[in-house]
Scaffold this motif. Structure first.
Motif, short mmCIF file in Angstrom:
data_model
loop_
_atom_site.label_atom_id
_atom_site.label_comp_id
_atom_site.label_asym_id
_atom_site.label_seq_id
_atom_site.Cartn_x
_atom_site.Cartn_y
_atom_site.Cartn_z
N UNK A 59 0.73 -1.35 0.18
CA UNK A 59 -0.01 -0.05 0.06
C UNK A 59 0.66 1.33 0.10
N UNK A 60 1.98 1.23 0.42
CA UNK A 60 3.15 2.21 0.48
C UNK A 60 2.92 3.13 -0.84
N UNK A 61 2.47 4.36 -0.69
CA UNK A 61 2.54 5.30 -1.97
C UNK A 61 1.46 5.31 -2.88
N UNK A 62 0.42 4.27 -2.54
CA UNK A 62 -0.65 4.09 -3.36
C UNK A 62 -1.85 4.37 -2.88
N UNK A 63 -3.01 4.26 -3.50
CA UNK A 63 -4.40 4.72 -3.20
C UNK A 63 -5.08 3.43 -3.24
N UNK A 64 -6.09 3.06 -2.21
CA UNK A 64 -6.92 1.90 -2.12
C UNK A 64 -7.88 2.30 -3.02
N UNK A 65 -8.86 1.24 -3.52
CA UNK A 65 -9.54 1.53 -4.57
C UNK A 65 -10.98 1.24 -3.91
N UNK A 82 -5.02 -9.34 0.74
CA UNK A 82 -6.06 -8.37 1.26
C UNK A 82 -5.78 -6.89 0.79
N UNK A 83 -4.23 -6.64 0.78
CA UNK A 83 -3.94 -5.27 0.51
C UNK A 83 -3.73 -5.24 -1.07
N UNK A 84 -3.20 -6.20 -2.01
CA UNK A 84 -3.55 -6.10 -3.40
C UNK A 84 -4.70 -5.93 -3.78
N UNK A 85 -5.66 -6.69 -3.13
CA UNK A 85 -7.10 -6.53 -3.83
C UNK A 85 -7.57 -5.35 -3.20
N UNK A 128 -6.72 -2.80 -6.25
CA UNK A 128 -7.53 -2.98 -7.62
C UNK A 128 -8.95 -3.13 -7.60
N UNK A 129 -9.62 -3.57 -6.33
CA UNK A 129 -11.02 -3.55 -6.32
C UNK A 129 -11.46 -4.98 -6.78
N UNK A 130 -10.56 -5.73 -6.93
CA UNK A 130 -10.98 -7.20 -7.38
C UNK A 130 -9.96 -8.00 -6.51
N UNK A 131 -10.33 -9.38 -6.51
CA UNK A 131 -9.34 -10.15 -5.80
C UNK A 131 -8.23 -10.51 -6.64
N UNK A 132 -7.01 -9.93 -6.09
CA UNK A 132 -5.76 -9.88 -6.72
C UNK A 132 -4.40 -10.68 -6.20
N UNK A 133 -3.85 -11.44 -6.96
CA UNK A 133 -2.90 -12.17 -6.45
C UNK A 133 -1.67 -11.26 -6.29
#
Ligand code: SF4
Lengths: 432, 185
Positions: A320-326, A415-418, A421-426
């Protein structure tokens, strides 16, 4: 015939040289833990059975940790805390981590470890099914109900049927995108939610012994989702280091004998593990994360005794560092110690807490919060048809609040990757 | 200990967890206050999804609207009955609702222990596919000593698994009585 660690601990606490699976024995209890949901019921049975003026079997061996329903306006939930307070003062109990005070900790299973109540070789019972978490310290620990807890309060003893053991060995090394949560979801998917019923889940192998204590706790935490009575990982240097910082009480360590008998043994190659989720509505409804990449989510929830420890947030912060959650993302530290770590520990010069805030996450207070739904005003609770990816341990219908919501259990990485992106993400999509 | 348990069956499937038996939001009522305690009867099994409530048809309320007790006496379940949390409110609420026995293929261990040690009702295990043979509302009778069950509606009889050593706790009433009778406390 040799014995497993679990058999050795139980034998030692029953005053026997040897016990065998299936045997019913009475054991001496080293620690009884209870919390705000089951404490009041336990106390009332204790008084009913042993008398109004009865004293607990040993003040030093009772630990009370309010954590479930605490930041709520619900009057019944708040009354539970009052009952605990009254009991603690009447019995003069030294280990009470009261809410609203400096001494407050948060989720009981993590607080037990952090406050030095988990010690190798001991027997610990708790009025919470995830008490199996403490098995990560090479001890016997399991969940019980109020009646059994009241019995212990009065007598310091409980009957136990010696469980058969199942051994899960992981050879080699886990890839760096694999967390303990992936491992336990994989295993529960393989054996089913009743695959370990009445039994011990014993974890061994190089990959397991390379895990830090918090990851070991995650593995043991979900033994109950496989039906297990307890989980256990032999204590080693990693354990001793952790324990040394938190208590100076003496303890014994045990190892399983080479010729110990197991009900079941399975060896996994750690290097072949892939990120997994448990789809709604069962912890054994396993799928590879990469197979679920078209599933849209409304929420990501990172918290609980399973997935709300420092190591879990460190993993989440990496992504999540430096990014925004969707999507709405809830961060719930398990304990105040974890919360302080978020405030104090840094990554690229930023505190983890600021990394989460800057990414747009909502931060909750240390507690169980929405892991078990709870009163309507609980932080992070679902109220409708939300699809949630969560680092918690149960996705039964209604577990996080609304019966219509759908919960995917996953590792903090997933959980953080998802969340991004707003979808389940590897997480491999982002960790490269 | 009763010799016979007789009454209407309420049929449920596999993996009935404690959140279905008593959703967490209701765990706030006192179990020692007689009036408040009734609420546990009212909300017993209220977390079971509609289509799974009272098999094989589903949509059969365990507790009628406005009531605190159930018209059913015996629960027939599949495997892993009572899995999930350690909350004793789960067996307690079923007892408060009037349940006297459960007959399931297997139990989650904490639920099983709680049922026996708390003396709430008798948790029988059965090898046969009773759960597939029984319809919600069938009249059942359990012969506790003989460990057998008869479905009076269909006329079929079944052997129950032996209760083993726990029968002594069940006979005594609960773990406290057992411990007193055997001189442990
Ligand atoms: S965080 Fe969840 S699983 Fe852990 S003790 Fe709290 S409610 Fe139970």
């Amino acid at each position: 015939m040799g014995m497993t660690i679990t058999e050795k601990i139980l034998a030692a606490h029953a005053g026997k040289d040897k016990v065998s699976p299936g045997e019913t024995i009475w054991v001496d209890v080293d620690v009884l833990m209870t919390h705000d949901v089951c404490g009041p019921g336990t106390i009332s049975i204790f008084k009913e059975q042993f008398g109004k003026n009865a004293k607990v079997f040993d003040r030093e061996k009772v630990v009370i940790i309010p954590d479930h329903y605490i930041f709520t306006a619900d009057k019944h939930a708040n009354r539970n805390i009052d009952i605990l307070r009254e009991f603690v003062s009447e019995q003069d109990l030294p280990y009470y981590y009261d809410v609203g005070t400096e001494n407050y900790k948060g989720v009981c299973h993590i607080a037990l470890a952090q406050e030095g109540h988990n010690r190798p070789g001991e027997v610990l019972f708790g009025t919470d099914s995830h008490t199996c978490t403490s098995g990560a310290f090479g001890m016997f620990s399991t969940g019980i109900g109020n009646t059994d807890a009241a019995f212990i309060l009065g007598t310091g003893k409980l009957w136990v049927k010696v469980p058969e053991s199942m051994q899960f060995e992981f050879t080699g090394k886990f890839p760096d995108y694999i967390m303990a949560k992936d491992v336990i979801l994989q295993v529960i998917g393989d054996i089913g939610v009743d695959g370990a019923t009445y039994r011990t889940m014993e974890w061994t192998g190089e990959a397991i012994m390379n895990l830090p204590m918090e990851e070991r706790m995650t593995l043991c935490n979900m033994a109950i989702e496989g039906g297990g009575k307890n989980a256990v990982i032999a204590a080693d240097e990693v354990t001793f280091e952790y324990v040394k910082k938190r208590t100076n009480k003496p303890y014994n360590t045990y190892q399983s004998d080479q010729d110990a008998k197991y009900y079941f043994k399975k060896t996994y190659d750690a290097s072949t593990m892939e990120p997994v989720v448990a789809k709604p509505h069962s912890p054994d409804n396993k799928a590879l994360v990469k197979e679920c990449s078209d599933i849209k989510i409304d929420r990501s929830y990172i918290g609980s005794c399973t997935g709300g420890k420092y190591t879990d947030f460190l993993a989440a912060a990496k992504l999540l560092n430096g990014k925004k959650v969707a999507v709405s993302t809830f961060i719930v530290p398990a304990t105040t110690e974890v919360y302080n770590d978020l405030k104090n520990k840094t990554m690229d010069g930023k505190t983890l807490l600021n990394i989460f805030k800057d990414a747009g996450c909502e931060i909750g207070d240390a507690s169980c919060a929405a892991c078990l739904g709870g009163p309507k005003d609980t932080f992070g609770r679902t109220h409708g048809t939300e699809v949630v990816v969560s680092t918690t341990n149960r996705n039964f219908p209604g577990r996080m609040g609304s019966k219509q919501s759908e919960v995917y259990l996953a590792s903090p990485y997933t959980a953080a990757a998802s969340a991004l992106t707003g979808r389940i993400t590897d997480p491999r999509e982002m960790l490269s | 200990m009763k010799k016979f348990i007789e009454g209407k069956a309420y049929v449920l499937g596999n993996d009935i967890d404690t959140d279905q038996i008593i959703p967490a939001e209701h765990l706030v009522y006192s179990l020692s206050d007689p009036e408040e305690k009734k609420n546990y009867g009212k909300f017993a099994l209220s977390g079971v999804p509609k289509n799974a409530a009272g098999l094989p048809d589903g949509s059969k309320s365990f507790i009628a609207e406005g009531k605190f007790e159930s018209e059913y006496t015996i629960i027939v379940g599949g495997k892993n009955f009572g899995c999930g949390s350690s909350r004793e409110h789960a067996p307690a609420c079923l007892k408060i609702a009037g349940i006297q026995a459960i007959v399931a293929s297997s139990y989650a261990r904490i639920f099983y222990r709680n049922s026996v040690d708390g003396g709430f009702f008798i948790p029988f295990e059965i090898q046969d596919q009773l759960v597939n043979d029984t319809r919600t509302g069938d009249n059942l009778i359990i012969d506790v000593e003989k460990e057998s069950l008869t479905n009076k509606t269909t006329g079929k009889s079944y052997k129950l698994n032996s209760l083993g050593e726990v029968i002594e706790i069940i006979r005594a009433g609960n773990i406290f009585e057992y411990a007193r009778q055997s001189g442990l406390i």
